[in-house]
Design a protein around this motif. Structure first.
Motif, PDB file in Angstrom:
ATOM      1  N   GLU A  45      -3.108 -62.010 103.252  1.00 16.23           N
ATOM      2  CA  GLU A  45      -2.189 -61.947 104.073  1.00 16.23           C
ATOM      3  C   GLU A  45      -2.273 -60.737 105.035  1.00 16.23           C
ATOM      4  O   GLU A  45      -3.201 -60.080 105.050  1.00 16.23           O
ATOM      5  N   VAL A  46      -1.618 -61.029 106.352  1.00 15.12           N
ATOM      6  CA  VAL A  46      -1.596 -60.022 107.524  1.00 15.12           C
ATOM      7  C   VAL A  46      -0.110 -59.621 107.797  1.00 15.12           C
ATOM      8  O   VAL A  46       0.770 -60.602 107.896  1.00 15.12           O
ATOM      9  N   GLU A  47       0.037 -58.562 107.745  1.00 14.42           N
ATOM     10  CA  GLU A  47       1.510 -58.252 108.171  1.00 14.42           C
ATOM     11  C   GLU A  47       1.959 -58.409 109.266  1.00 14.42           C
ATOM     12  O   GLU A  47       1.239 -58.383 110.393  1.00 14.42           O
ATOM     13  N   ASN A  48       3.197 -58.922 109.289  1.00 18.77           N
ATOM     14  CA  ASN A  48       3.806 -59.481 110.546  1.00 18.77           C
ATOM     15  C   ASN A  48       3.773 -58.438 111.847  1.00 18.77           C
ATOM     16  O   ASN A  48       3.566 -58.680 112.856  1.00 18.77           O
ATOM     17  N   GLN A  49       4.134 -57.211 111.385  1.00 17.96           N
ATOM     18  CA  GLN A  49       4.292 -56.220 112.036  1.00 17.96           C
ATOM     19  C   GLN A  49       2.898 -55.887 113.001  1.00 17.96           C
ATOM     20  O   GLN A  49       2.754 -55.722 114.306  1.00 17.96           O
ATOM     21  N   HIS A  50       2.113 -55.982 112.252  1.00 13.10           N
ATOM     22  CA  HIS A  50       0.672 -55.765 112.878  1.00 13.10           C
ATOM     23  C   HIS A  50       0.276 -56.823 113.811  1.00 13.10           C
ATOM     24  O   HIS A  50      -0.281 -56.554 114.910  1.00 13.10           O
ATOM     25  N   LEU A  51       0.418 -58.066 113.513  1.00 13.89           N
ATOM     26  CA  LEU A  51       0.272 -59.265 114.326  1.00 13.89           C
ATOM     27  C   LEU A  51       1.077 -59.181 115.655  1.00 13.89           C
ATOM     28  O   LEU A  51       0.488 -59.503 116.766  1.00 13.89           O
ATOM     29  N   GLU A  52       2.268 -58.829 115.533  1.00 15.61           N
ATOM     30  CA  GLU A  52       3.239 -58.827 116.809  1.00 15.61           C
ATOM     31  C   GLU A  52       2.685 -57.596 117.681  1.00 15.61           C
ATOM     32  O   GLU A  52       2.452 -57.881 118.881  1.00 15.61           O
ATOM     33  N   GLU A  53       2.087 -56.486 117.296  1.00 15.86           N
ATOM     34  CA  GLU A  53       1.820 -55.456 117.894  1.00 15.86           C
ATOM     35  C   GLU A  53       0.554 -55.864 118.718  1.00 15.86           C
ATOM     36  O   GLU A  53       0.274 -55.751 120.026  1.00 15.86           O
ATOM     37  N   LEU A  54      -0.549 -56.537 117.931  1.00 18.69           N
ATOM     38  CA  LEU A  54      -1.699 -57.017 118.664  1.00 18.69           C
ATOM     39  C   LEU A  54      -1.221 -57.933 119.616  1.00 18.69           C
ATOM     40  O   LEU A  54      -1.721 -58.193 120.808  1.00 18.69           O
ATOM     41  N   ALA A  55      -0.356 -58.970 119.330  1.00 16.85           N
ATOM     42  CA  ALA A  55       0.203 -60.103 120.172  1.00 16.85           C
ATOM     43  C   ALA A  55       0.652 -59.346 121.550  1.00 16.85           C
ATOM     44  O   ALA A  55       0.371 -59.821 122.671  1.00 16.85           O
ATOM     45  N   ASP A  56       1.341 -58.329 121.316  1.00 14.17           N
ATOM     46  CA  ASP A  56       1.835 -57.487 122.457  1.00 14.17           C
ATOM     47  C   ASP A  56       0.690 -57.020 123.656  1.00 14.17           C
ATOM     48  O   ASP A  56       0.720 -57.204 124.658  1.00 14.17           O
ATOM     49  N   SER A  57      -0.253 -56.606 122.673  1.00 18.68           N
ATOM     50  CA  SER A  57      -1.592 -55.939 123.420  1.00 18.68           C
ATOM     51  C   SER A  57      -2.216 -57.019 124.220  1.00 18.68           C
ATOM     52  O   SER A  57      -2.728 -56.831 125.416  1.00 18.68           O
ATOM     53  N   GLU A  84     -10.047 -63.463 112.846  1.00 21.54           N
ATOM     54  CA  GLU A  84      -8.594 -64.013 112.152  1.00 21.54           C
ATOM     55  C   GLU A  84      -7.237 -63.430 112.707  1.00 21.54           C
ATOM     56  O   GLU A  84      -6.539 -64.162 113.321  1.00 21.54           O
ATOM     57  N   ARG A  85      -7.242 -62.370 112.865  1.00 16.22           N
ATOM     58  CA  ARG A  85      -5.963 -61.640 113.406  1.00 16.22           C
ATOM     59  C   ARG A  85      -6.017 -61.773 114.977  1.00 16.22           C
ATOM     60  O   ARG A  85      -4.975 -62.147 115.474  1.00 16.22           O
ATOM     61  N   ARG A  86      -7.178 -61.775 115.686  1.00 14.37           N
ATOM     62  CA  ARG A  86      -7.042 -62.184 117.285  1.00 14.37           C
ATOM     63  C   ARG A  86      -6.436 -63.523 117.308  1.00 14.37           C
ATOM     64  O   ARG A  86      -5.840 -63.679 118.307  1.00 14.37           O
ATOM     65  N   LEU A  87      -6.736 -64.512 116.486  1.00 16.05           N
ATOM     66  CA  LEU A  87      -6.685 -65.757 116.700  1.00 16.05           C
ATOM     67  C   LEU A  87      -5.214 -66.097 116.304  1.00 16.05           C
ATOM     68  O   LEU A  87      -4.400 -66.697 117.056  1.00 16.05           O
ATOM     69  N   ARG A  88      -4.542 -65.584 115.270  1.00 13.14           N
ATOM     70  CA  ARG A  88      -3.325 -65.562 114.783  1.00 13.14           C
ATOM     71  C   ARG A  88      -2.519 -65.010 116.002  1.00 13.14           C
ATOM     72  O   ARG A  88      -1.367 -65.387 116.448  1.00 13.14           O
ATOM     73  N   ALA A  89      -2.814 -63.694 116.561  1.00 14.15           N
ATOM     74  CA  ALA A  89      -2.072 -63.057 117.419  1.00 14.15           C
ATOM     75  C   ALA A  89      -1.920 -63.903 118.730  1.00 14.15           C
ATOM     76  O   ALA A  89      -1.033 -63.815 119.487  1.00 14.15           O
ATOM     77  N   ALA A  90      -3.306 -64.246 119.141  1.00 18.14           N
ATOM     78  CA  ALA A  90      -3.208 -65.164 120.430  1.00 18.14           C
ATOM     79  C   ALA A  90      -2.368 -66.399 120.314  1.00 18.14           C
ATOM     80  O   ALA A  90      -1.412 -66.517 121.437  1.00 18.14           O
ATOM     81  N   ARG A  91      -2.279 -66.860 119.174  1.00 19.18           N
ATOM     82  CA  ARG A  91      -0.899 -68.205 119.019  1.00 19.18           C
ATOM     83  C   ARG A  91       0.320 -67.572 119.373  1.00 19.18           C
ATOM     84  O   ARG A  91       1.224 -67.886 119.962  1.00 19.18           O
ATOM     85  N   LEU A  92       0.583 -66.198 118.593  1.00 21.05           N
ATOM     86  CA  LEU A  92       1.817 -65.674 118.911  1.00 21.05           C
ATOM     87  C   LEU A  92       2.318 -65.282 120.314  1.00 21.05           C
ATOM     88  O   LEU A  92       3.449 -65.331 120.750  1.00 21.05           O
ATOM     89  N   ALA A  93       0.921 -64.823 121.143  1.00 22.69           N
ATOM     90  CA  ALA A  93       1.154 -64.645 122.388  1.00 22.69           C
ATOM     91  C   ALA A  93       1.344 -65.626 123.255  1.00 22.69           C
ATOM     92  O   ALA A  93       1.566 -65.396 124.702  1.00 22.69           O
ATOM     93  N   GLY A  94       1.071 -66.884 122.816  1.00 15.26           N
ATOM     94  CA  GLY A  94       1.377 -68.042 123.642  1.00 15.26           C
ATOM     95  C   GLY A  94      -0.093 -68.293 124.321  1.00 15.26           C
ATOM     96  O   GLY A  94       0.179 -69.292 125.341  1.00 15.26           O
ATOM     97  N   LEU A  95      -1.029 -68.059 124.439  1.00 13.91           N
ATOM     98  CA  LEU A  95      -2.260 -68.360 124.799  1.00 13.91           C
ATOM     99  C   LEU A  95      -2.675 -69.637 124.426  1.00 13.91           C
ATOM    100  O   LEU A  95      -2.448 -70.169 123.324  1.00 13.91           O
ATOM    101  N   GLU A  96      -3.245 -70.572 125.226  1.00 17.33           N
ATOM    102  CA  GLU A  96      -3.594 -71.882 125.168  1.00 17.33           C
ATOM    103  C   GLU A  96      -5.260 -71.844 124.836  1.00 17.33           C
ATOM    104  O   GLU A  96      -5.669 -72.723 124.103  1.00 17.33           O
ATOM    105  N   SER A  97      -6.080 -70.634 125.046  1.00 14.45           N
ATOM    106  CA  SER A  97      -7.412 -70.736 125.091  1.00 14.45           C
ATOM    107  C   SER A  97      -7.608 -69.179 124.791  1.00 14.45           C
ATOM    108  O   SER A  97      -7.211 -68.256 125.176  1.00 14.45           O
ATOM    109  N   VAL A  98      -8.730 -69.062 124.161  1.00 19.05           N
ATOM    110  CA  VAL A  98      -9.509 -67.929 123.625  1.00 19.05           C
ATOM    111  C   VAL A  98     -10.813 -67.773 124.120  1.00 19.05           C
ATOM    112  O   VAL A  98     -11.562 -68.745 124.076  1.00 19.05           O
ATOM    113  N   PRO A  99     -11.228 -66.497 124.459  1.00 12.69           N
ATOM    114  CA  PRO A  99     -12.894 -66.275 124.577  1.00 12.69           C
ATOM    115  C   PRO A  99     -13.477 -66.240 123.365  1.00 12.69           C
ATOM    116  O   PRO A  99     -13.097 -65.540 122.271  1.00 12.69           O
ATOM    117  N   ALA A 100     -14.525 -67.060 123.260  1.00  9.16           N
ATOM    118  CA  ALA A 100     -15.289 -67.137 121.954  1.00  9.16           C
ATOM    119  C   ALA A 100     -16.751 -67.135 122.091  1.00  9.16           C
ATOM    120  O   ALA A 100     -17.192 -67.964 123.278  1.00  9.16           O
TER     121      ALA A 100
END
Length: 284
Positions: A45-57, A84-100
């Motif tokens: 599990e990943v806390e939603n609050q932490h994901l939202e904060e990372l997505a904002d960043s 894992e968290r960066r990928l989930r947060a990127a989805r929340l942030a609406g990104l279409e692609s990510v650096p990998a």
């Protein structure tokens, strides 16, 4: 086999600058939809609050550290190794692609690297860590010593963590949801039956018992004579010494100190732990 000095050796080997095989190591922009989750991810599990904060960043600054992925040569799809968290947060942030960074990795490496990444960030709960260790043992035949080398822990620490999986389901659930701490759970392991462990669990929750009070209670229920309380003026000092010894030896230590002497009790829970303690104590 040379022991690694700490966590993250596996992750270090995956980033640019460490002479990767030809054609690997460059940062690429990969569509999010082409990346599937790591099936060996130990964090449940990943806390939603932490994901939202990372997505904002990420919306403001982008992804500062690239993800690590591996590519299926047949389907052309990618599977996540680390991030894992960066990928989930990127989805929340609406990104279409990510650096990998694309790397070749075996199934064992994917589990090890996901475990190491989470341990570095102290994101895993004790049960999630224990389950990841168990998978390394069951699926890849690693010994406790080999697991310890890969994650930068002592063999005793790995063994003690794995013992948490022997607790009854209700105790594991209480540990997972934060009703009790890992210290409480370790104390409950001293009891001889699951019925006794569940009974003492209820007392911990109902009475709000501390870890030390729980240890005293489990000694009583387990047939061990309760220790005599240390004098009030020396109690903080005794506790400090016990904690230092616990950290040094990787197991529970009880110091009973009086005016004319006392006892130093070192607890162990398997032949493997005893051998490790003997190695430490008789090193010279």
């Amino acid at each position: 086999m040379t022991r690694k000095s700490g966590l993250g050796k596996g992750l270090d080997a995956l980033i640019p600058g460490n002479q990767p095989p030809a054609g690997e190591g460059n940062i690429q922009q990969i569509p999010i939809e082409a990346i599937s989750a790591n099936p060996y991810q130990p964090r449940h599990e990943v806390e939603n609050q932490h994901l939202e904060e990372l997505a904002d960043s990420i919306r403001q600054h982008g992804i500062l550290q690239p993800l690590i992925v591996t590519r299926d040569p047949f389907s052309g799809q990618y599977s996540l190794i680390a991030g894992e968290r960066r990928l989930r947060a990127a989805r929340l942030a609406g990104l279409e692609s990510v650096p990998a960074i694309v790397r070749l990795a075996s199934e064992q490496q994917r589990l090890e690297l996901a475990l190491i990444e989470n341990l570095q960030r102290t994101d895993l709960g004790p049960l999630e860590t224990a389950q990841a260790y168990q998978r390394l043992a069951d699926e890849f035949g690693l010994s406790h010593e080999e697991i310890a080398e890969r994650v930068g822990k002592s063999r005793v620490a790995v063994t003690n963590t794995l013992r948490l999986l022997k607790l009854p389901e209700s105790v594991q659930k209480a540990l997972a949801n934060g009703s009790i701490s890992e210290g409480h759970a370790r104390a409950l392991l001293q009891l001889p039956t699951s019925q006794a462990q569940i009974a003492v669990l209820q007392m911990i929750i109902e009475r709000g018992l501390s870890v030390r009070q729980t240890e005293e209670l489990t000694r009583k229920y387990g047939g061990e004579r309760p220790t005599r309380p240390a004098p009030a003026e020396t109690l903080p000092e005794i506790r400090s010494l016990e904690e230092k010894l616990r950290q040094q030896l990787g197991t529970r230590v009880t110091l009973q100190h009086g005016k004319k002497g006392g006892k130093l009790i070192i607890h162990y829970y398997s032949n493997e732990e005893l051998n490790t303690l003997l190695d430490q104590l008789l090193r010279d």
